[in-house]
Write an enzyme that holds these catalytic residues in place. Sequence first.
Site, PDB file in Angstrom:
ATOM      1  CG  HIS A  70      -0.563   0.197   2.809  1.00 28.02           C
ATOM      2  ND1 HIS A  70      -0.629   1.538   3.757  1.00 28.02           N
ATOM      3  CD2 HIS A  70       0.656  -0.349   3.698  1.00 28.02           C
ATOM      4  CE1 HIS A  70       0.269   1.378   3.921  1.00 28.02           C
ATOM      5  NE2 HIS A  70       0.388   0.456   4.078  1.00 28.02           N
ATOM      6  CB  CYS A  91      -0.948  17.420  22.883  1.00 31.57           C
ATOM      7  SG  CYS A  91      -1.127  17.567  24.472  1.00 31.57           S
TER       8      CYS A  91
END
Length: 736
Positions: A201, A323
């Site tokens: 892919h 984060c």
Amino acid sequence: MTPIYLDYNATTPIAGEVAQAMKPYLEEYFGNPSSLHSFGAKARLAVENARCQVAALLNCHPDEIIFTSGGSESNNFAIKGAAWAYRHKGNHIITSAVEHPAVLEVCKFLQKQGFQLTILPVDEFGMVDVLSVEKAITPQTILLSIMHANNEVGTIQPIEAISEIARRHGILFHSDAAQSVGKIPVDVQALNVDLLSVAGHKLYAPKGVGVLFIRRGIQLEKLIHGANHEQNLRAGTENVVEIVGLGKACEIAMRDLENNSVHFCRMRDRLYRGIKNKVESVLLNGHPEMRLPNTLSLSFPSMEANTLLSELTDIAASAGAACHSEDVSVSSVLQAMKIPIEYAMGTIRFSTGRMTTETEIDTAVEMITKTVERLMPSLSEKDNSGMISCENVKLTQFTHGLGCGCKLGKKELEKILIQLPQANHPDVLVNASTSDDAAVYRITNELAIVQTVDFFTPLVDDAYHFGAIAAANALSDIYAMGARPLFALNIACFPSKRLPLEILQQILKGAGDKAAEAGIGILGGHTIEDNEPKFGMVVTGSINPEKILTNSNARVGDLLILTKPIGTGIIATATKHGLASADITGRAIGIMSELNKNAAEVMAQFQVNACTDISGFGLLGHLLEMTRASETDAELYLNAVPFIKGVEALVVNQSVSGGTLSNKEYVTPFVEWNSVPEITRILLCDAQTSGGLLISIPEAQSENLLKNLHDKGITQAAIIGKIFRKGNGAIKLSLK
């Protein structure tokens, strides 16, 4: 506008010619390649033709090509297979710090099996020092695994020089070439490697198919046992349609390699020049010359990559740092390259492809630079140029964590709080020592003030609903203490350079309407400029000191009643990533927006011993707070715990927040999991926002309380467990 795809290193679309080559094997030639009849023969011929196509691209013999399910399996097969096959010669493996997890994690697994592992450092460009390879070799070294080109920064490793060292020492050499095949020449004879991994892919073939090149004479221990498929090296019926697609993709890559490489490079450099002209402080990561022609890793200083990407809704790219609710993680590649944290946090990888156009690049440059200029204070005056319109705002795209899942991890928080002195004034009736929902201060013998504060980032896209949920969540702490709310103050953090102020107005309206439903007013508040929207409230309530409910008075024999189903954290995470249906998102919004007012009014009519509300630490986390504070042990009835309908499927889709995983890690030492499946464990630890009340009540009154809750419209309230003995807070899970 049509989104601009600049994430070709993550995956590529299936090329049109590839799809056409695959089509007959979807519709007509369905035979098993191992069958001896004509149907099988056609399939077998297709597989062998594809093997020749791959071999031609890699410049090897067809019998040296083994088809796999993808790059990860190829890496696993190469490294584990070689390690186990050559263990009699030694047990030392050498790899680098910038490898893909499909290599590093395999090597670390083998380390647990008794193999010795050396992870080589890299320089500031992400390149392995050839001399460090030679120095790391010992008489026990049997395998080197160094990637051909890095997936994040594109640096091309000196494979030929490393292979010469490996040859001289008689060591097997494997290279992960998932990112390089189809972009630059990958000739296994020139590279002189023994093993090489390919992922379909990454070169315009379908997902789920790959290749492992195994040089003639190399022995590998099989990973998948069964029939003698793939030269008796990998059992399992060949995935004919995808193998055909991979073969065709390799044929096209060989045919068009030079033209594609030039195009990739031209688009990459046009993107870089355009950004660099406007944002001079941007840092280029990776080797400036020995780099994949399509890969551009840029670090924007003093900025968070996810914040930038959340604004660039029409550009697909990848962040080099994330984060989470409990920490900030920079990719291992950037860490290994020692990129300064102020740059690493703002790292984005762009990767160009065959379909990338100059128009797309120029549009992307304009969008990226305008957004950076708006978010980077040093580059912008405080104006709203390019501000997104209210109609297009999806609040979950402007935040990293979600709702109460953003809480600091319980373990980390306790380390801090234990070092702080607790208020010991005689009128302080409840403080932080018991992990209760609010603080309580006595005014007179008949009156005490209850006060709480809660705020968080958006967990739904709609601003009004976010405000309402945040208000309901803050009010819940007052209700859990058995108190009556009196008034509230708003707390708001808002990115006025990212979002129009009308969004803040809608948040405040949602909170105001919910406060009015609770019968209180919002008397003021405080707002600050922040790069991420956050909202919550300080709520003040009153109670008779003799009627305070805490989580520290649960008694042996009490039954546990939960008033709302759980799963809101999972649904919020799925919503952010576009994986939740409108129906399940709507159910979650309804549950989180519902005040615990009615439940508290019903509860006040009974002799409740303890109560808490379920929020960021999840059901098990808050139950653990109750059992530990009460010095008791609890049993939880798994079959009785109400889950939001459809949430289990979202767990399977990996819609799990970092806060939830942190919760599970924290409670595990106290929980007897027994044979509880992982999906259920995650749900029991799911970080909730504006969850229900968890009530500990004598068994004799439990059925009446439950009936009254149902009569009040709280129909999903359920008895979910019991306090069964004195103890240290242990929680036993059962199917009762």
